[in-house]
Motif scaffolding. Structure first.
Motif, PDB file in Angstrom:
ATOM      1  N   ARG A  72       0.755  -1.140  -0.164  1.00  0.00           N
ATOM      2  CA  ARG A  72       0.228   0.252  -0.084  1.00  0.00           C
ATOM      3  C   ARG A  72       0.575   1.179  -0.314  1.00  0.00           C
ATOM      4  N   LEU A  73       1.560   1.029   0.883  1.00  0.00           N
ATOM      5  CA  LEU A  73       3.117   2.156   1.064  1.00  0.00           C
ATOM      6  C   LEU A  73       3.425   2.544  -0.009  1.00  0.00           C
ATOM      7  N   ALA A  74       3.810   1.313  -1.125  1.00  0.00           N
ATOM      8  CA  ALA A  74       4.543   2.019  -2.404  1.00  0.00           C
ATOM      9  C   ALA A  74       3.799   2.278  -3.454  1.00  0.00           C
ATOM     10  N   LEU A  75       2.573   1.779  -3.613  1.00  0.00           N
ATOM     11  CA  LEU A  75       1.314   2.253  -4.617  1.00  0.00           C
ATOM     12  C   LEU A  75       1.443   3.873  -4.065  1.00  0.00           C
ATOM     13  N   ASN A  76       1.351   3.781  -3.367  1.00  0.00           N
ATOM     14  CA  ASN A  76       1.049   5.056  -2.580  1.00  0.00           C
ATOM     15  C   ASN A  76       1.918   6.580  -3.047  1.00  0.00           C
ATOM     16  N   ILE A  77       2.710   5.648  -3.444  1.00  0.00           N
ATOM     17  CA  ILE A  77       4.813   6.981  -3.163  1.00  0.00           C
ATOM     18  C   ILE A  77       4.361   6.902  -4.881  1.00  0.00           C
ATOM     19  N   THR A  78       4.464   5.553  -5.577  1.00  0.00           N
ATOM     20  CA  THR A  78       4.391   5.503  -6.740  1.00  0.00           C
ATOM     21  C   THR A  78       2.692   6.126  -7.348  1.00  0.00           C
ATOM     22  N   LEU A  79       2.010   6.478  -6.825  1.00  0.00           N
ATOM     23  CA  LEU A  79       0.830   7.730  -7.946  1.00  0.00           C
ATOM     24  C   LEU A  79       1.302   8.711  -7.442  1.00  0.00           C
ATOM     25  N   LEU A  80       2.065   9.215  -6.183  1.00  0.00           N
ATOM     26  CA  LEU A  80       2.216  10.054  -5.717  1.00  0.00           C
ATOM     27  C   LEU A  80       3.379  10.895  -6.477  1.00  0.00           C
ATOM     28  N   PHE A  81       4.085  10.154  -6.777  1.00  0.00           N
ATOM     29  CA  PHE A  81       5.386  10.619  -8.031  1.00  0.00           C
ATOM     30  C   PHE A  81       5.274   9.978  -9.345  1.00  0.00           C
ATOM     31  N   CYS A  82       4.659   9.618 -10.278  1.00  0.00           N
ATOM     32  CA  CYS A  82       4.204   9.051 -11.331  1.00  0.00           C
ATOM     33  C   CYS A  82       4.141  10.580 -12.296  1.00  0.00           C
ATOM     34  N   GLY A  83       3.413  11.464 -11.813  1.00  0.00           N
ATOM     35  CA  GLY A  83       3.341  12.715 -12.575  1.00  0.00           C
ATOM     36  C   GLY A  83       2.289  12.114 -13.288  1.00  0.00           C
ATOM     37  N   GLU A  84       1.652  14.130 -14.160  1.00  0.00           N
ATOM     38  CA  GLU A  84       0.825  13.262 -15.292  1.00  0.00           C
ATOM     39  C   GLU A  84       0.875  15.150 -16.241  1.00  0.00           C
ATOM     40  N   PRO A  85       1.270  14.696 -17.167  1.00  0.00           N
ATOM     41  CA  PRO A  85       2.359  13.096 -17.750  1.00  0.00           C
ATOM     42  C   PRO A  85       3.065  12.969 -18.009  1.00  0.00           C
TER      43      PRO A  85
END
Length: 532
Positions: free
Chosen positions: A140-153
């Motif tokens: 859960r921690l990894a997915l949340n941080i990845t979502l935060l850093f993913c960027g759009e685009p």
């Protein structure tokens, strides 16, 4: 006669059939018997006691007989460790019988090395790590941080930074191998959305390499930050306590104030290297076809909302970190440990918080707690035994007189400048660790470095810390550490990739450590004071 139950302890586990007509199988031919006896593993097993016997019979040291015996036992144990002729956990228990038999130490004294405050600290933190793993909190921690850093685009360098930073953070609180085993499925889960096989473009292939390399190197870098991050740090702290019992012990917070800045520097350089080598221009546009925030959100939705058990485990973990950081703050600002007259250690807090996990209900089933002993069957006793062996060896080198013999043999280093010795120590340690385990390298080198420091009349930590941290720079070969094997087994990277990324990272680590130890290290560890 009553029928004998299968639960009766007298009942044989397997039915016994007696058939006198069955011919006995012929014995193996002599040639195959000789081959089995002369198998490399058997030769390695015999080599340990053979080398030990040669040293006992032929080597003369200017010291008590126990110092020679200690050297002989050291060679025996390290030969078994390096060749793995005997499983490492069993080799780690060998001081328990070798030291009393060779007159080095009593059985009670050796046994004490296998359960002190540092090992209790490890035991408690491993139980908490198992709780984090059981409730899938790391994912859960990894997915949340990845979502935060993913960027759009999509911004590949930013996403890579998020993956590396998350992995390093997880590795701060649990063993490197456990962190790699937890984070690699998360990373490869992200990569599964990318095309595989012959259709994979060079841009996608490079990004896959960057992600896998980022995970394996970030586990090593994150482990530098805290005492619980890797066994090497714990071996160093245990040996410091064993050799210098009157000196201030290295607390969790003391190590953090030095290890964390060093890890930040190396992590930043790792990210820059990965971006330069594997994130070319235009990679964002090519990868955005396959990676977006919607996928990560769907992964999070599958996990569902945080349950009470997850929140409770996080709260206990947070309390433990707070207790570790505040037990002893500075010499002028005592922490909560002063309330108990210094009797409580970091291990005290670790086991206290771990015990709470067996008391707090998980609110899933009536009467069920956050943890039970069945969930603790995965405790890495091999690491705990290895730490105990390291502490026993350190104590044996000191009490047997071998430390004094080594000190006299290193008198020629008395006039050597520290600024030349420290980088050399780190370099030698980082080379040896590519071929032996990090823990074995540390256990072998640190007692020697203590004697070199005494000869040079410098504070022992000025050499012990570079030697121990250098043993964690195993960045070049897959066999350097189990974390590297975890990444190598994904099939995304090969040895040239590790060489290309690991060599500049190793050089950076040695340079950063050589600069920070005589500057920040002097302030944090107080190495400008009296030499113990």
């Amino acid at each position: 006669m009553a029928h004998q139950s299968s639960d009766d302890p007298k009942t044989p586990l397997l039915p016994i059939h007696v058939d006198h007509q069955i011919q006995q199988s012929p014995p193996p031919p002599p040639s195959s018997l000789v081959k089995s006896i002369l198998a490399p593993n058997n030769l390695y097993i015999l080599l340990g006691p053979l080398l030990c016997s040669v040293i006992c019979l032929c080597v003369k040291l200017e010291g008590p007989a126990s110092s020679r015996n200690m050297l002989a036992v050291l060679v025996w144990v390290f030969e078994w460790w390096v060749t793995e002729a005997v499983p490492m956990p069993i080799t780690s228990m060998s001081p328990l019988f070798l030291f009393p038999l060779f007159g080095i130490s009593s059985a009670d004294n050796v046994a004490h090395s296998y359960m002190d405050d540092v090992i209790v600290l490890v035991l408690g933190s491993f139980i908490l790590a198992l709780a984090v793993e059981h409730y899938n909190i790391h994912r859960r921690l990894a997915l949340n941080i990845t979502l935060l850093f993913c960027g759009e685009p999509l911004n590949p360098p930013l996403l890579l930074l998020g993956i590396c930073a998350t992995t390093a953070f997880v590795s701060m609180w649990m063993h490197n191998v456990a962190a790699a085993m937890m984070m690699m499925p998360v990373a490869t889960g992200i990569l599964q959305n990318l095309p595989q096989g012959p259709t994979q473009s060079p841009i996608v292939r490079k990004f896959c390499k960057a992600v896998v390399l980022g995970v394996i190197y970030s586990t090593a870098v994150g482990g530098i930050s805290t005492l619980t991050g890797t066994g090497v740090n714990l071996i160093l702290v245990g040996m410091w306590k064993s050799y210098f019992p009157e000196a201030n012990p290295i607390s969790f917070s003391t190590w953090f104030f030095f290890g964390f800045p060093l890890a930040l520097v190396i992590l930043f350089v790792l990210w820059v290297i990965l971006c330069l080598l594997y994130c070319s221009r235009g990679s964002g546009q090519a990868l955005s076809l396959y990676l977006d925030k919607s996928h990560i959100r769907s992964e999070l939705q599958l996990l569902g909302p945080m349950a009470f058990a997850e929140k409770a485990v996080l709260a206990v973990f947070g309390m433990l970190i707070a207790l570790w950081m505040t037990r002893r703050i500075t010499d002028d600002t005592p922490g909560w440990g002063a309330l108990f007259n210094g009797r409580a250690g970091d291990g005290t807090a670790s086991v206290l918080m771990a015990t709470l996990l067996f008391i707090i209900p998980n609110k899933k089933k009536k009467g069920e707690k956050l943890m039970d002993w069945n969930k603790c069957k995965k405790l890495p006793w091999n690491i705990i035994l290895l730490l105990g062996a390291g502490f026993a060896i350190a104590d044996g080198v000191r009490t047997s007189g071998l430390a004094d013999v080594l000190s006299r043999a290193l008198d020629f280093l008395e006039s050597a400048p520290y600024l030349a010795i420290a980088p050399a120590v780190c370099l030698i340690s980082s080379i040896i660790t590519e071929f032996t385990s990090n823990n074995s390298t540390t256990t072998l080198l640190v007692p020697l470095l203590i004697q070199i420091a005494k000869t040079m009349h410098v504070h022992p930590l000025l050499l012990m810390v570079p030697g121990a941290i250098g043993a964690q720079f195993s960045y070049l070969l897959p066999t350097g550490t189990p974390s590297n094997i975890v990444g190598f087994s994904t099939g995304h990277i090969d040895i040239p990739d590790m060489m290309k990324t690991g060599l500049p990272l190793k050089i950076t680590g040695i340079a950063a450590l050589s600069v920070l130890m005589p500057t920040l290290g002097v302030y944090v560890f107080g190495t400008n004071g009296e030499v113990p």
